[in-house]
Design an enzyme around this catalytic site. Structure first.
Site, PDB file in Angstrom:
ATOM      1  CG  ASP A 159       7.089  19.931  -4.433  1.00 43.83           C
ATOM      2  OD1 ASP A 159       8.301  18.207  -4.019  1.00 43.83           O
ATOM      3  OD2 ASP A 159       6.502  19.344  -4.429  1.00 43.83           O
ATOM      4  CE  LYS A 160      14.255  26.152  -8.931  1.00 48.34           C
ATOM      5  NZ  LYS A 160      14.131  26.012 -10.182  1.00 48.34           N
TER       6      LYS A 160
END
Length: 400
Positions: free
Chosen positions: A189-190
């Protein structure tokens, strides 16, 4: 009373004209008034006399100090920061020396600034940062320490993402050798940090993805949870589905789609029909330590569903990850609500809780018998903001 006096005007020892001048008496002295004809004559006579040359007047631009390019750039940067501080920009973007802030707020602000820099800098700068975080130099694989806040794939047009800079990173690793390439094997995930596995050949990419499909790749995450899961270890086997949340701010979230529900009488559970769009999600968890209302939890996903760990922690165990503002509430989009005791430990006010980053770190990665070689296990150190939070919460870091 006025008096008159005759004055002879001369220039270059030649008598020009005899004029009558009126002299008026004042309190502090005599003021002489000369008629217009005499004034013009005086002007012409004064102009004909050789004058001493005076230095040219100094303009305002000559008075300014010479600015170097770096000085000008620094001045522009300071003006932009002042504009953000007073013009409605994020109050976390600039440190205002006149406003007292806690040490944690300073670290969060620095983290946000660092994140913005990585998202907007030249791709070569991001590639150099990833190269410095290289953990596993392998003939066919590579592991880098993914920074916080940078997307792995599908970044917007004005933001950097790791996939776009992989060709640059490959050249840094292999020099100018032709055919150098890198592929993302398993994404993150970012907002997550830690081990990001890359393949240096397409053959290695296919091999790792097959291992992942067969649940043979072991990944362990460390999270700081708000609350302490009970029991302290176990397995969460609840499908996950994307749902639309209606209300003032309609949005989509991943949520639980259980196949069992508590019966009306509360004496047992009843099996319900599974949603066809739900995806099976299994997570093993183990509480490593806890203190002051928070805990350090190790998560091992067996499946790889979108936001699986965040949904299971928030909705299955009731202990959302610290800094997870999306899944701390179901019916609204709002900053995470933290207990008063946790806020005091973090030295933070609730109004500033939205600046807390997601405390989700990909700690360890294990590949079994990769192409005839022994198991490959790679561990990634915790980011500074993560360890600072553990110290404030008085949660010891396990020695692993």
């Amino acid at each position: 009373m006025n008096s008159y006096r005759t004055v002879t005007l001369a220039c270059n020892n030649d008598v020009i004209r005899t004029c009558k001048v009126v002299i008026r008496s004042g309190k502090t002295g005599s003021i002489c008034h000369i008629s217009r004809g005499v004034a013009s004559l005086l002007t012409r006579a004064h102009a004909s006399v050789p004058r001493r040359e005076e230095p040219p007047p100094v303009s305002d631009s000559d008075k300014r100090p010479n600015l170097r390019a770096i000085d000008l750039a620094r001045k522009i940067r300071q003006e932009k920061q002042k504009g953000h501080a007073t013009g409605g920009g994020s109050d976390a973007a600039v440190l205002n020396p006149s406003v007292p802030v806690s040490q944690l707020q300073k670290r969060v602000i620095e983290l946000r600034q660092f994140t913005q820099q990585l998202q907007n800098v030249h791709p070569n700068v991001l590639a150099k940062h990833l190269h410095r975080g290289l953990i596993l130099p392998h003939p066919e694989l590579a592991v880098v320490n993914k920074p916080y806040g940078v997307s792995v794939q599908d970044g917007s047009s004005n933001k950097n993402n790791i996939s776009d800079v992989l060709p640059i990173l490959a050249k840094m690793m292999d020099g100018i050798r032709a055919g150098s390439q890198l592929h993302v094997c398993l994404g993150l995930d970012k907002e997550a940090t830690g081990t990001l596995l890359l393949a240096r050949t397409e053959e290695a990419l296919d091999h790792v993805q097959n291992l992942h499909k067969n649940h043979q790749v072991e990944r362990k995450y460390w999270v700081v949870a708000v609350g302490v899961p009970v029991p302290s270890e176990g397995v969460i086997d609840i499908p996950v589905i994307e749902r639309k949340v209606t209300g003032a701010q309609p949005h989509f979230k991943m949520g639980l789609s259980p196949v069992y529900r508590v019966s009306d009488g509360g004496e047992g559970v009843t099996k319900v029909r599974a949603n066809r769009q739900a995806q099976g999600a299994v997570t093993q968890y183990r509480v490593l330590d806890s203190s002051n209302g928070c805990s350090l939890v190790e998560l091992q996903p067996i499946t790889g569903v979108k936001h699986q760990l965040r949904v299971h922690m928030a909705y299955a165990l009731g202990s959302p990850i610290l800094g997870d503002h999306k899944y701390s509430h179901w019916t609204k989009l709002a900053p995470q609500k933290l207990p008063d005791g946790v806020l005091r430990r973090l030295g933070l006010e609730q109004s500033k809780a939205r600046y807390l980053p997601l405390h989700l770190h990909a700690r360890q990665l294990t590949l079994p018998e990769f192409k005839g070689q022994s198991d490959i296990t790679v561990s990634c150190p915790l980011p500074k903001y993560f360890t600072s939070t553990l110290r404030r919460l008085q949660i010891p870091i396990p020695d692993e």
